[in-house]
Design an enzyme around this catalytic site. Structure first.
Site, mmCIF file in Angstrom:
data_model
loop_
_atom_site.group_PDB
_atom_site.id
_atom_site.type_symbol
_atom_site.label_atom_id
_atom_site.label_comp_id
_atom_site.label_asym_id
_atom_site.label_seq_id
_atom_site.Cartn_x
_atom_site.Cartn_y
_atom_site.Cartn_z
ATOM 1 N N HIS A 101 0.811 -0.878 -0.016
ATOM 2 C CA HIS A 101 0.024 0.058 -0.022
ATOM 3 C C HIS A 101 0.889 1.093 -0.008
ATOM 4 O O HIS A 101 0.430 2.018 -0.488
ATOM 5 C CB HIS A 101 -0.997 -0.049 1.124
ATOM 6 C CG HIS A 101 -1.915 -0.985 1.155
ATOM 7 N ND1 HIS A 101 -2.744 -1.483 2.222
ATOM 8 C CD2 HIS A 101 -2.387 -1.873 0.087
ATOM 9 C CE1 HIS A 101 -3.604 -2.349 1.813
ATOM 10 N NE2 HIS A 101 -3.541 -2.493 0.524
ATOM 11 N N GLU B 59 -1.992 -12.944 -21.931
ATOM 12 C CA GLU B 59 -0.698 -12.754 -20.945
ATOM 13 C C GLU B 59 -0.213 -14.201 -20.449
ATOM 14 O O GLU B 59 0.379 -14.207 -19.234
ATOM 15 C CB GLU B 59 -1.427 -12.259 -19.534
ATOM 16 C CG GLU B 59 -2.810 -12.593 -19.256
ATOM 17 C CD GLU B 59 -3.387 -11.763 -17.980
ATOM 18 O OE1 GLU B 59 -2.807 -11.102 -17.112
ATOM 19 O OE2 GLU B 59 -4.743 -11.885 -18.000
ATOM 20 N N ASP C 56 2.148 -10.156 -16.788
ATOM 21 C CA ASP C 56 2.267 -11.548 -16.622
ATOM 22 C C ASP C 56 2.741 -12.420 -17.733
ATOM 23 O O ASP C 56 3.451 -13.311 -17.593
ATOM 24 C CB ASP C 56 0.799 -12.053 -16.457
ATOM 25 C CG ASP C 56 0.420 -11.888 -14.831
ATOM 26 O OD1 ASP C 56 1.341 -12.161 -14.104
ATOM 27 O OD2 ASP C 56 -0.616 -11.759 -14.687
ATOM 28 N N CYS D 131 -1.536 -3.139 -22.091
ATOM 29 C CA CYS D 131 -1.986 -2.537 -20.849
ATOM 30 C C CYS D 131 -1.019 -2.833 -19.533
ATOM 31 O O CYS D 131 -1.625 -2.449 -18.366
ATOM 32 C CB CYS D 131 -3.405 -2.975 -20.392
ATOM 33 S SG CYS D 131 -3.863 -4.761 -20.121
#
Length: 579
Positions: free
Chosen positions: A194, A436, A460, A507
């Site tokens: 985070h 991916e 990935d 992306c």
């Protein structure tokens, strides 16, 4: 003496300033025994500390600045929910009774047990959640001792103050969001922590996972934070300081120039329009998409709606989230990836047993198809939202034509249910598949007859192609986006889709890396989706590129299988006359 530390770069440029140390780590916990008649009172003291911590976090959640990143509220909510977990609220009470010990010691023992369990997890995202537990425990511990739980930021901090901490929690971020600080660094954290996510959102120069920064840096010492290279320099030599001041000025000037092209259409030097889209994690992020210069949302990671909570979001709750994004983007295209859960993103309410290697187990579309009711609820919500904007549906981790057909069948079931119920949706909603997995790239020709678009998830794809966990320090140097095998898979996917007239985008992180923009343009890519902070850098590369020059050069790169040769050619490509 100068010291150089290397960590994980979060971005935000370069900062030069004076260190401001934050003391947050737990002091050595003192253990003492209690009598049987004192157990109930000690448990009550622990309960009061938990309640006080919850109240503080709830007050912080209600006082988040309006200009704070949307992720801040979500992460504070996660910390509030952690206080409801029995492993943090019930188990320490039981330890107080069984060990006849003080509450601080019981909490420390339970925390140590939880951290050992997290450290044993292989997947980076799950392993990084231990920091959330530590941050919550820290606050409870301080409430047990009656100490302040808030950051002690000195009044009148100069604008060049750099925060140096062992860790920073989402609650801490509330306090320094509007403070006069230039940057921050922490000892702990990972690429998916985070702290990293919030650092990117705040767009401050920041480096995490430095391990010993809090220990080595002294208060008010001159330090340099290079958020681009992941470097912290302590007490730099005059020549080094002068060089970094030059780099800092160049960075500021480059950002100033970039802001001038925010509203400029992304068109190559020889007139080819390019679509630049934004990746988002939370519905609120959509409000900044158009302001960043994007023409829409190329990837809405919907799984973040499912994480950090104790229950599955309802269909109506999901619908409201997707509708919000559609409306905030004002009719611009919004591509929503169906929940990409499992592996490193496994919510507490998901009852599937964690596989020995979760990244190769029940994840992505496999999990969706294994839970058809959950999957169909999301598809219904997405279809309902399509009546309020240009919503597109993207299936993750597709491995074969069979999986794609099963996914489309579930979509048709959802459509039929909505028709029967008289609920409006866009009948012609566009559907896409993510490429991916290497197998998907190799058989992409079988997909294009069944989808409206494709999206290449390079993060990935690289990881699976090269069998490398990029978050593993021991092998992360082998994670190579320009490995010849990776480039061949991407190029083949783009060429196959383009030949069939099916739009294709990238992306993953490669899309937001300006060093690779011309390479991807030369492969035939015309649609990029990235973090909004990277968009102007990529746009600048687009505006200065000529496809008739880039194309032949990239073809030479694709013919080579020598990584060093490819790296040299990439450098030449970016150093051309239009660079």
């Amino acid at each position: 003496m100068s010291i150089v530390l290397h960590g994980v770069p979060i971005g935000g440029g370069i900062a030069i300033g004076r260190a401001h140390l934050l003391s947050q780590s737990m002091d050595d916990v003192v253990h003492y025994s209690i009598d049987d008649h004192e157990i109930a009172a000690e448990q009550q003291r622990f309960d009061q500390a938990v309640r006080a911590t919850r109240k503080q976090l709830e007050m912080l959640w209600g006082s988040i600045p309006e200009n704070a990143p949307a992720e801040l509220g979500a992460f504070l909510s996660l910390h509030i929910m952690l206080l409801s977990d029995v492993t943090l609220t019930r188990d320490p009470r039981e330890l107080i009774a069984s060990l006849r010990c003080n509450a601080e010691w019981a909490l420390k023992q339970q925390c140590d047990t939880l951290i050992e369990q997290f450290d044993a997890i292989e997947e980076d995202y799950l392993r990084e959640r231990k920091h959330d537990v530590l941050q919550v425990v820290e606050r409870v511990f301080k409430n047990l001792g009656g100490h302040t739980t808030e950051l002690q930021l000195s009044e009148g901090l100069d604008g060049d103050a750099i925060l140096v901490a062992h860790d920073l929690s989402p609650a801490d971020m509330v306090y320094f969001k509007d403070s006069s600080v230039a940057a921050f660094v922490t000892d702990v954290g990972g690429a998916t922590s985070h702290t990293a996510i919030l650092g990117r959102s705040l767009d401050l120069p920041s480096v995490i996972a430095l391990h010993h920064a809090r220990e080595l840096v002294r208060e008010d010492e001159l330090i340099i934070v290079d958020g681009q290279q992941g470097v912290l320099l302590i007490n730099p030599e005059p020549t080094v300081l002068a060089e970094y001041r030059r780099r800092q000025r160049a960075c500021v000037e480059a950002r100033r120039k970039l802001s001038s092209i925010r509203n400029t259409d992304a068109i190559t030097g020889d007139g080819t329009p390019i679509e630049l889209l934004a990746n988002i994690e939370l519905p609120q992020d959509a409000a900044n998409v158009l302001d960043a210069g994007a023409v829409g949302v190329g990837l809405f990671r919907s799984e973040f709606l499912f994480l950090g909570r104790d229950n599955l979001p309802s269909e109506d709750e999901q619908f409201e989230a997707y509708r919000m994004v559609a409306e905030l983007t004002g009719g611009a295209p919004v591509t929503v990836r169906t929940m990409d859960l499992g592996a490193d993103k496994s919510p507490r309410w998901l009852n599937h047993q964690l596989a020995e290697n979760p990244a190769l187990g029940l994840t992505g579309i496999r999990l969706c198809l294994a839970e058809p009711l959950m999957f169909r609820a999301q598809l219904r919500a997405l279809l309902r939202a399509s009546a309020f904007g240009k919503v597109r549906i993207l299936f993750p981790m597709i491995n074969s034509l069979g999986e794609l057909k099963q996914s489309l069948t579930q979509l048709e079931y959802a459509k039929a249910e909505l028709r029967a119920e008289g609920i409006a949706f866009a009948e012609a909603v566009e559907v896409g598949a993510m490429i991916e997995i290497p197998s998907a790239a190799l058989v992409v020709g079988s997909f294009i007859k069944h989808v409206d678009f494709l999206s290449i998830g390079t993060n990935d794809l690289i990881q699976y192609t090269l069998a490398i966990d990029r978050n593993d320090d021991s092998v992360s140097h082998l994670y190579d986006p320009i490995h010849p095998a990776v480039l061949k898979l991407i190029s083949y996917t783009i060429k196959t889709a383009s030949k069939a007239g099916v739009p294709v985008s990238v992306c993953g992180e490669m899309a937001g890396d300006a060093r690779l923009t011309r390479l991807l343009l030369g492969m035939g890519l015309r649609r990029f989706s990235m973090h909004p902070a990277n968009l102007l850098d990529v746009k600048q590369q687009v505006l200065s590129s000529h496809l008739d020059e880039v194309g032949p050069f990239v073809a030479r790169m694709l013919r080579s299988e020598d990584p060093d040769r490819i790296a040299d050619l990439l450098q030449q490509l970016n150093a051309g006359p239009d660079a």
